[in-house]
Write an enzyme that holds these catalytic residues in place. Sequence first.
Site, short mmCIF file in Angstrom:
data_model
loop_
_atom_site.label_atom_id
_atom_site.label_comp_id
_atom_site.label_asym_id
_atom_site.label_seq_id
_atom_site.Cartn_x
_atom_site.Cartn_y
_atom_site.Cartn_z
N GLY A 160 -26.42 18.00 23.00
CA GLY A 160 -26.63 19.39 23.35
C GLY A 160 -26.68 19.59 24.85
O GLY A 160 -26.56 18.63 25.61
N LYS B 64 -35.30 14.28 19.97
CA LYS B 64 -34.52 14.83 21.07
C LYS B 64 -34.91 14.12 22.35
O LYS B 64 -36.08 14.10 22.73
CB LYS B 64 -34.79 16.33 21.22
CG LYS B 64 -34.31 17.15 20.05
CD LYS B 64 -34.48 18.63 20.33
CE LYS B 64 -34.04 19.45 19.13
NZ LYS B 64 -34.17 20.90 19.36
N ASP C 18 -31.56 31.81 21.30
CA ASP C 18 -30.27 31.25 20.86
C ASP C 18 -30.24 31.20 19.33
O ASP C 18 -29.95 30.16 18.74
CB ASP C 18 -30.05 29.87 21.45
CG ASP C 18 -28.58 29.43 21.35
OD1 ASP C 18 -27.71 30.31 21.15
OD2 ASP C 18 -28.30 28.22 21.44
#
Length: 991
Positions: free
Chosen positions: A684, A703, A816
């Site tokens: 990402g 992440k 988002d």
Amino acid sequence: MPSAFSPASSMFAQVSSKWSLLVVVFVVFLVLVSPAKSDEHQILMNLKSKIEKSDTGVFSSWTEANSVCKFNGIVCDSNGLVAEINLPEQQLLGVVPFDSICGLQALQKINLGTNFLYGTITEGLKSCTRLQVLDLGNNSFSGEVPDLSMLHELNFLNLNSSGISGKFPWKSLENLTNLEFLSLGDNPFDPSPFPMEVLKLEKLYWLYLTNCSVTGQIPEDIGNLTQLQNLELSDNELSGEIPAGIVKLNKLWQLELYNNSLSGKLPVGFGNLTNLMNFDVSQNRLEGDLSELRFLNQLSSLHLFENQFSGEIPEEFGEFKHLTELSLYTNRLTGTLPQKLGSWADFNYVDVSENLLTGPIPPDMCKTGAMTDLLVLQNNFNGTVPETYANCKSLIRFRVNNNSISGTIPPGIWSLPNLSIIDLSTNQFEGPVTDDIGNAKSLALLLLTNNRFSGELPSKISEASSLVSIQLSLNQFSGQIPLDIGKLKKLSSLYLHDNMFSGPLPYSIGSCVSLTDINFAQNSLSGKIPDSLGSLPSLNSLNLSNNKFSGEIPISLTYPKLSLLDLSNNQLAGPIPEPLNIKAFIDSFTGNPGLCSKTDEYFKSCSSGSGRSHHVSTFVWCLIAVTMVLLVLLASYFVVKLKQNNLKRSLKQNSWDMKSFRVLSFSEKEIIDAVKPENLIGKGGSGNVYKVVLNSGKELAVKHIWPSNSGFQGNYRSSTAMLSKRSSRSSEYDAEVATLSAVRHVNVVKLYCSITSEDSNLLVYEYLPNGSLWDRLHTCHKIEMDWVVRYAIAVGAAKGLEYLHHGFDRPVIHRDVKSSNILLDLEWKPRIADFGLAKIVQAGEAGDQTHVIAGTHGYIAPEYAYTCKINEKSDVYSFGVVLMELVTGKRPIVPEFGDSKDIVNWVYSKMDSRDSMLTVVDPNISEILKEDALKVLRIAIHCTNKLPAFRPSMRVVVQMLEEAEPCSVTNIVVKKVGESSPSFSRHYNST
């Protein structure tokens, strides 16, 4: 012979014996109490150690040297034992050791409300048998509430919005007969009928069960709780009539039943509730007249909107001296609005829109200068606007559109300093807009369409610097458009069509950098079309048809990405710029005999001179395009290299700091060792995502935030935006992680912990095995989903987003929202993911602003794209796009939508008829459910309104979606969706 001193000796012996006994008792007391105090000190120090964070300094006095009675927030009884723990609103973050603190044998009160506490409320709470007050509201606990039946002395219980879920132990309330205050609302409990156990709590004066999944009917015996002063049962699934027994509750000062499915009339005798101050039964199916309310002269707030009430508004309302809030919109009320309304009280707002009311607007509703909203739209009001409102300096919204009001607007109304919306559309107003409108510094929407306004548009309008939309169409305005119109930097839409404007279009209009829609059709404008229009970066729609424009079409008009262009019926001449000479604009140039084209057979062929000009413009256009492509490729190369470098680098074996937000079954080493290239599952804009399989078999998603930025953007699959660079251990990063850790909802992805070092940040989430909604709709992993499945995903995702917007003191804005950020668990239940770009909007602020456009093309709200200003309504727009994906099965951007168009424009183009709308529904949806899909498509259309103010909140979106439940769900066998279909079917059939 007996001694003469025997009696005295005996008496002395008795006294000595008593003193000895007292000394023994005292010694025993000291022996028992001293260790108890020592134990209490240890218990409280243990509590302090479990609280990971508090910025208030509340624990500064909690030291080994201090007595517990000197600790901040601790109250001791006469024996020096801890009786109360009072630590509300102290920013506490951690797990409460209930097993430990219930060892405080004299403890009567625990108040830990409004903090950031998490974990479960353990069985140890049962040991607090002397507890009288328990306040754990507004926290982030999880799991079910244990049995409370041992807390016999409890008189105050507040678990409101505490994060608990599952089955509530209603049965245990039977033993809590001393309860006076019971607040359990705003928790996602399992649905259950109204708890009859509550009816045995005869001492209750406060009952708050709002938004906790109560079903069925309100029982008639609610009237037995005669001490009730506050009764709130809103946001549930209650049905049936309001029971007659409720009229016995004559001590009520507040009754809130809004957003249920209640029907029938207000019960006879309701007027006996003469102490009622706040009454809200909005958003139900109630009917009948309002005659019972004419006796409630203590009312200060009355909300009856979105029902089916009919008849006249009682004249007595005009005599209510305390009434300050009145919302009656969307009913069937007739007659006039009482003319004395507001004559006595400091009215805050009146909204009687969407009824059948007639007569004049009452003149004194802003008599005291406190009113903020006057909303009477869509009725049959007549007469004129009373002059008294010209002095209403507090007024923010003035909406009287769609009535039969006439006359001129009183001087002073145009310049009201706080006015944000003035909507006079579709009436019979006449006269001019006066110069003083330049003083309306807060005015955002000026809506005057379809009246008889006349005269010139004053040049001073350019000083109303907050204007976002000017809609003056279908009037009799004349003269020139003000030369200084370009000062309006926030202006997004300008509709002046069907008037008598003349003269040139000011060149300064190119300075209105936020303009997206321009419509000047059906006027007498002349001169050249200013090439400054091409400098408008967000221009989407331009209509200059039916005017007297001359000269050539500016080549600059090829720069904006126009979805609508209409220059027809003017006096234009010369070549049509090649980029505009496309099929989509085939009718845009008709009625201009002087125009020519080299390729379009509908126009005359351009001369050789025109051809040379055409070749030059084509060369310039191609040069610009090639340059842009090269720049994009160069930027992409550097981004790819950056990602590759970050992927290849291994984690440094530095000291790591792990902050857990839930009960963990793994160590930091297990996570760190698994962050390696072979476990990579996604990349990402903020870093890489890895799948970690623990020794126990549990799967997690990790992440790895790139060192150059510590934002959280990017879900398991993809991301498009990057946050500004900042230190990985910055306070901003810590603050955002603390925000994420407080998010606990069944439809939001769980964050387990944060692991940080000097140069790395790891966020450990739950792993969702069924991927994203994007995968299942659009990629090679797509599956066939009928409407029942899609609808359930829509509702679940909406509830997750609603929680982010409304579940905190300050909204969490996602920024988002898209189908790839809606992940699906093993039972296909949706989870909102990747809200790492979320910012906390300060209470009372209009929005947030950043210089980075974060989001994904096709989902970004139009106002965000050109102003960088966002609030919750930007998320609502993006969610509307997701709903369109679910209904149509199409991606937000596909070639079939045409140049510069997306799914929103495409859907809007199909709104002319029901049959046309049906064509956009995914053919994979069964015919029997296509009508139900259209209901959700209409909700999506509301969500994607160009004006943020007209979009619903996510709370309202959830309500609308629930009302759009497929009519035939119970008659449909859900099609199998992979191997998980059976459990999926059970889950959603019970919803």
